[in-house]
Design a protein around this motif. Structure first.
Motif, PDB file in Angstrom:
ATOM      1  N   TYR A   9       0.841  -1.195   0.000  1.00 52.96           N
ATOM      2  CA  TYR A   9       0.000   0.000   0.000  1.00 52.96           C
ATOM      3  C   TYR A   9       0.873   1.241   0.000  1.00 52.96           C
ATOM      4  CZ  TYR A   9       0.619  -0.722   5.096  1.00 52.96           C
ATOM      5  OH  TYR A   9       1.128  -0.945   6.349  1.00 52.96           O
ATOM      6  N   GLY A  10       0.273   2.364  -0.360  1.00 55.25           N
ATOM      7  CA  GLY A  10       1.030   3.609  -0.512  1.00 55.25           C
ATOM      8  C   GLY A  10       0.773   4.594   0.607  1.00 55.25           C
ATOM      9  N   GLU A  11      -0.217   5.471   0.421  1.00 57.53           N
ATOM     10  CA  GLU A  11      -0.477   6.557   1.371  1.00 57.53           C
ATOM     11  C   GLU A  11      -0.763   6.066   2.780  1.00 57.53           C
ATOM     12  OE1 GLU A  11      -3.101   9.838  -0.008  1.00 57.53           O
ATOM     13  OE2 GLU A  11      -3.210   8.631  -1.832  1.00 57.53           O
ATOM     14  N   ILE A  12      -1.321   4.882   2.899  1.00 57.43           N
ATOM     15  CA  ILE A  12      -1.647   4.351   4.234  1.00 57.43           C
ATOM     16  C   ILE A  12      -0.406   4.318   5.119  1.00 57.43           C
ATOM     17  CG2 ILE A  12      -2.392   2.268   5.471  1.00 57.43           C
ATOM     18  CD1 ILE A  12      -4.242   1.671   3.122  1.00 57.43           C
ATOM     19  N   GLY A  13       0.758   4.100   4.498  1.00 55.38           N
ATOM     20  CA  GLY A  13       2.000   3.979   5.254  1.00 55.38           C
ATOM     21  C   GLY A  13       2.432   5.246   5.964  1.00 55.38           C
ATOM     22  N   ILE A  14       1.835   6.403   5.617  1.00 55.20           N
ATOM     23  CA  ILE A  14       2.243   7.668   6.262  1.00 55.20           C
ATOM     24  C   ILE A  14       1.161   8.189   7.207  1.00 55.20           C
ATOM     25  CG2 ILE A  14       3.783   8.290   4.368  1.00 55.20           C
ATOM     26  CD1 ILE A  14       1.599  10.218   3.369  1.00 55.20           C
ATOM     27  N   ARG A  69      -9.050  -4.320  -8.172  1.00 52.55           N
ATOM     28  CA  ARG A  69     -10.182  -3.405  -8.016  1.00 52.55           C
ATOM     29  C   ARG A  69     -10.310  -2.880  -6.577  1.00 52.55           C
ATOM     30  NH1 ARG A  69     -13.016  -7.377 -11.382  1.00 52.55           N
ATOM     31  NH2 ARG A  69     -13.981  -8.220  -9.501  1.00 52.55           N
ATOM     32  N   VAL A  70      -9.325  -3.171  -5.728  1.00 53.11           N
ATOM     33  CA  VAL A  70      -9.400  -2.732  -4.324  1.00 53.11           C
ATOM     34  C   VAL A  70      -8.596  -1.448  -4.147  1.00 53.11           C
ATOM     35  CG1 VAL A  70      -8.931  -3.342  -1.926  1.00 53.11           C
ATOM     36  CG2 VAL A  70      -9.687  -5.118  -3.529  1.00 53.11           C
ATOM     37  N   PHE A  71      -9.297  -0.352  -3.892  1.00 50.41           N
ATOM     38  CA  PHE A  71      -8.601   0.910  -3.657  1.00 50.41           C
ATOM     39  C   PHE A  71      -7.771   0.818  -2.383  1.00 50.41           C
ATOM     40  CE2 PHE A  71     -12.343   2.870  -6.029  1.00 50.41           C
ATOM     41  CZ  PHE A  71     -11.626   2.988  -7.210  1.00 50.41           C
ATOM     42  N   GLY A  72      -6.575   1.379  -2.446  1.00 52.73           N
ATOM     43  CA  GLY A  72      -5.629   1.302  -1.330  1.00 52.73           C
ATOM     44  C   GLY A  72      -4.437   0.432  -1.665  1.00 52.73           C
ATOM     45  N   ILE A  73      -4.615  -0.489  -2.614  1.00 52.68           N
ATOM     46  CA  ILE A  73      -3.522  -1.377  -3.026  1.00 52.68           C
ATOM     47  C   ILE A  73      -2.728  -0.701  -4.142  1.00 52.68           C
ATOM     48  CG2 ILE A  73      -2.948  -3.574  -4.135  1.00 52.68           C
ATOM     49  CD1 ILE A  73      -5.387  -4.810  -2.820  1.00 52.68           C
ATOM     50  N   VAL A  74      -1.410  -0.593  -3.972  1.00 48.98           N
ATOM     51  CA  VAL A  74      -0.570  -0.067  -5.048  1.00 48.98           C
ATOM     52  C   VAL A  74       0.211  -1.162  -5.746  1.00 48.98           C
ATOM     53  CG1 VAL A  74      -0.363   2.199  -3.959  1.00 48.98           C
ATOM     54  CG2 VAL A  74       1.379   0.476  -3.518  1.00 48.98           C
ATOM     55  N   GLY A  75       0.379  -2.314  -5.083  1.00 48.70           N
ATOM     56  CA  GLY A  75       1.113  -3.410  -5.699  1.00 48.70           C
ATOM     57  C   GLY A  75       0.661  -4.757  -5.170  1.00 48.70           C
ATOM     58  N   ILE A  76       0.594  -5.739  -6.076  1.00 52.30           N
ATOM     59  CA  ILE A  76       0.216  -7.115  -5.721  1.00 52.30           C
ATOM     60  C   ILE A  76       1.382  -8.011  -6.104  1.00 52.30           C
ATOM     61  CG2 ILE A  76      -1.457  -8.975  -6.123  1.00 52.30           C
ATOM     62  CD1 ILE A  76      -3.250  -6.578  -7.327  1.00 52.30           C
ATOM     63  N   CYS A  77       1.983  -8.664  -5.121  1.00 47.35           N
ATOM     64  CA  CYS A  77       3.155  -9.489  -5.376  1.00 47.35           C
ATOM     65  C   CYS A  77       2.806 -10.964  -5.188  1.00 47.35           C
ATOM     66  CB  CYS A  77       4.290  -9.118  -4.419  1.00 47.35           C
ATOM     67  SG  CYS A  77       4.717  -7.375  -4.442  1.00 47.35           S
ATOM     68  N   PRO A  78       2.725 -11.749  -6.269  1.00 49.18           N
ATOM     69  CA  PRO A  78       2.520 -13.194  -6.120  1.00 49.18           C
ATOM     70  C   PRO A  78       3.775 -13.815  -5.509  1.00 49.18           C
ATOM     71  CG  PRO A  78       2.090 -12.444  -8.379  1.00 49.18           C
ATOM     72  CD  PRO A  78       2.820 -11.351  -7.673  1.00 49.18           C
ATOM     73  N   THR A  79       3.630 -14.470  -4.363  1.00 53.59           N
ATOM     74  CA  THR A  79       4.792 -14.953  -3.620  1.00 53.59           C
ATOM     75  C   THR A  79       4.728 -16.453  -3.376  1.00 53.59           C
ATOM     76  OG1 THR A  79       3.866 -14.709  -1.404  1.00 53.59           O
ATOM     77  CG2 THR A  79       4.837 -12.756  -2.384  1.00 53.59           C
ATOM     78  N   PRO A 169       0.583  -3.880 -10.718  1.00 52.28           N
ATOM     79  CA  PRO A 169       0.044  -2.601 -10.224  1.00 52.28           C
ATOM     80  C   PRO A 169      -1.380  -2.742  -9.694  1.00 52.28           C
ATOM     81  CG  PRO A 169       0.999  -2.359 -12.417  1.00 52.28           C
ATOM     82  CD  PRO A 169       0.930  -3.830 -12.136  1.00 52.28           C
ATOM     83  N   GLY A 170      -1.657  -2.078  -8.576  1.00 55.49           N
ATOM     84  CA  GLY A 170      -3.009  -1.956  -8.050  1.00 55.49           C
ATOM     85  C   GLY A 170      -3.573  -0.598  -8.410  1.00 55.49           C
ATOM     86  N   PRO A 171      -4.802  -0.301  -8.017  1.00 57.83           N
ATOM     87  CA  PRO A 171      -5.420   0.974  -8.403  1.00 57.83           C
ATOM     88  C   PRO A 171      -4.962   2.166  -7.579  1.00 57.83           C
ATOM     89  CG  PRO A 171      -6.946  -0.310  -7.086  1.00 57.83           C
ATOM     90  CD  PRO A 171      -5.743  -1.186  -7.302  1.00 57.83           C
ATOM     91  N   GLY A 172      -4.282   1.927  -6.441  1.00 60.95           N
ATOM     92  CA  GLY A 172      -3.883   3.038  -5.581  1.00 60.95           C
ATOM     93  C   GLY A 172      -5.061   3.598  -4.804  1.00 60.95           C
TER      94      GLY A 172
END
Length: 392
Positions: A9-14, A69-79, A169-172
């Motif tokens: 996630y992006g902005e959530i981290g701050i 399609r989930v707002f808040g996600i900036v990246g999805i990493c298959p692990t 990439p996620g939708p941010g």
């Protein structure tokens, strides 16, 4: 092969001390988005990370599409997730991963280790160097490029060890529901679904209102709007769509007011009704798809005239967008093909041949005085009889 998704996630981290509230909302949205995907996914938080543990058999593409399609996600990493059983075992797991994911080995790579668990016997630099050495030993045709690698192999050492090399990439944006609720004026056009999507991306829960004018607009026109609400709901969650019968009000305005002012006066009553529905449903603002100068009702003077009847804030996320900018987003989110279906909405049915483009608010108010005999009762009736359709 992939046993989990690491969610970035992006902005959530701050968000400081409130971050956990946004993380919890994001976890909730991820669980909701994955419900239609077959299998039981386990979503958890761990040290600034969100993980989605995948079931044994699941549709990878469907799961990724749902997460995108989930707002808040900036990246999805298959692990690939492995237990800590020593570096030799980790090396074998990494080589197995490379074999599975990259059958063509003629590629450059870089190892990027992150040691969140400090009691691991090797530090990040040592893991990078030793793992890179073992990959080169196993695959001599590969080569290291620390500046612009084709494969960025990431190894995260936590309670378990996570191996991944792709960030989808996620939708941010922000998780839906973290920034209140607003009422979207949803028509059958291209603009308003995009406006709803953009405000929902900032964490706002969306309700919507559609003005229906039977028999001048058909049931198919109404279904078109329901379909558009469903496309927005894929991102914004369930949408409460209020269908308001606007025919009598439109005919009354058509009969009593100057025809060059029809669009503005009708728009002002739409805003009044939308605001009242918003207030009843504890929404905090209105959303429209207006863009400056796009049509006669969207000149600065016209926007000022429609705004004048509202006490709530009116959010116009497309206000400075060109039409092509809006179409590009509509195509991306899947609303464009529905929006261009040839079913008229109530605004286009009653449009004047020569609408006023620079309305004077005092003049408009004088025209509205001609409606005083019945209009309040008609507005109350329209609100009272509005049909609520829950679109998910």
């Amino acid at each position: 092969m992939f046993q989990a998704f690491l969610i970035k996630y992006g902005e959530i981290g701050i968000k400081g001390k409130n971050r956990y509230l946004f993380e919890d909302a994001l976890v909730k949205q991820i669980r909701h988005a994955l419900k239609p995907v077959e299998g039981e996914f386990q979503v958890s938080k761990e040290q600034g990370r969100i993980y989605v543990a995948c079931p044994q058999d699941y549709d990878y593409d469907e799961a990724v599409e749902a997460l995108q399609r989930v707002f808040g996600i900036v990246g999805i990493c298959p692990t690939v997730c492995v237990e800590d059983e020593g570096f030799d075992k980790l090396s074998r797991d990494v080589l197995a991963y490379m074999d599975e994911v990259y059958p063509d080995k003629d590629k450059s790579f870089k190892v990027c280790a992150r040691r969140a668990r400090k009691n691991y016997p090797m530090d990040s630099m040592e893991i990078n160097a030793e793992m890179g050495h073992r990959i080169l030993e196993a695959y001599p045709q590969m080569h290291v490029d620390v500046h612009d690698p084709q494969i960025m192999l990431t190894i995260e050492v936590r309670e378990k060890i996570y191996i991944y090399s792709e960030i989808i990439p996620g939708p941010g944006g922000m998780p839906v529901g973290t920034n209140g609720k607003c009422m979207l004026l949803l028509s059958g056009g291209i603009d308003s679904p995009v406006a709803g999507y953009m405000v929902a991306k900032r964490g706002v829960k969306i309700d919507a209102v559609y003005f229906h004018a039977p028999p001048y607009t058909s049931e198919r026109a109404k279904q078109k709007v329901v379909d558009l609400a469903a496309q927005v709901a894929k991102y914004a969650g369930p949408v409460y769509l209020y269908v308001v019968n606007f025919t009598d009000i439109q005919l009354y305005i058509y009969d009593k007011c100057p025809h060059d002012e029809l669009t503005i006066i009708m728009r002002r009553y739409m805003m009044r009704i939308a605001e009242e529905l918003a207030r009843k449903n504890e929404a905090l603002g209105l959303i429209t798809g207006e863009s400056i100068g796009q049509v006669a009702s969207q000149t600065v003077q016209s926007l000022a005239a429609t705004n004048e009847v509202c006490t709530m804030p009116v959010f116009r996320p497309l206000i400075a967008f060109d039409k092509q900018d809006i179409i590009d987003i509509a195509e991306k989110i899947g609303t464009f093909e529905t929006s261009i279906q040839p079913y008229e909405d109530c605004c286009t049915i009653f449009v004047a041949k020569h609408p006023v483009t620079k309305p004077s608010i005092p003049v408009i108010k004088r025209s509205e005085k001609k409606l005083e005999e019945k209009i309040d009762e008609m507005v109350a009736q329209a609100i009272e009889t509005a049909e609520c359709v829950i679109v998910s």
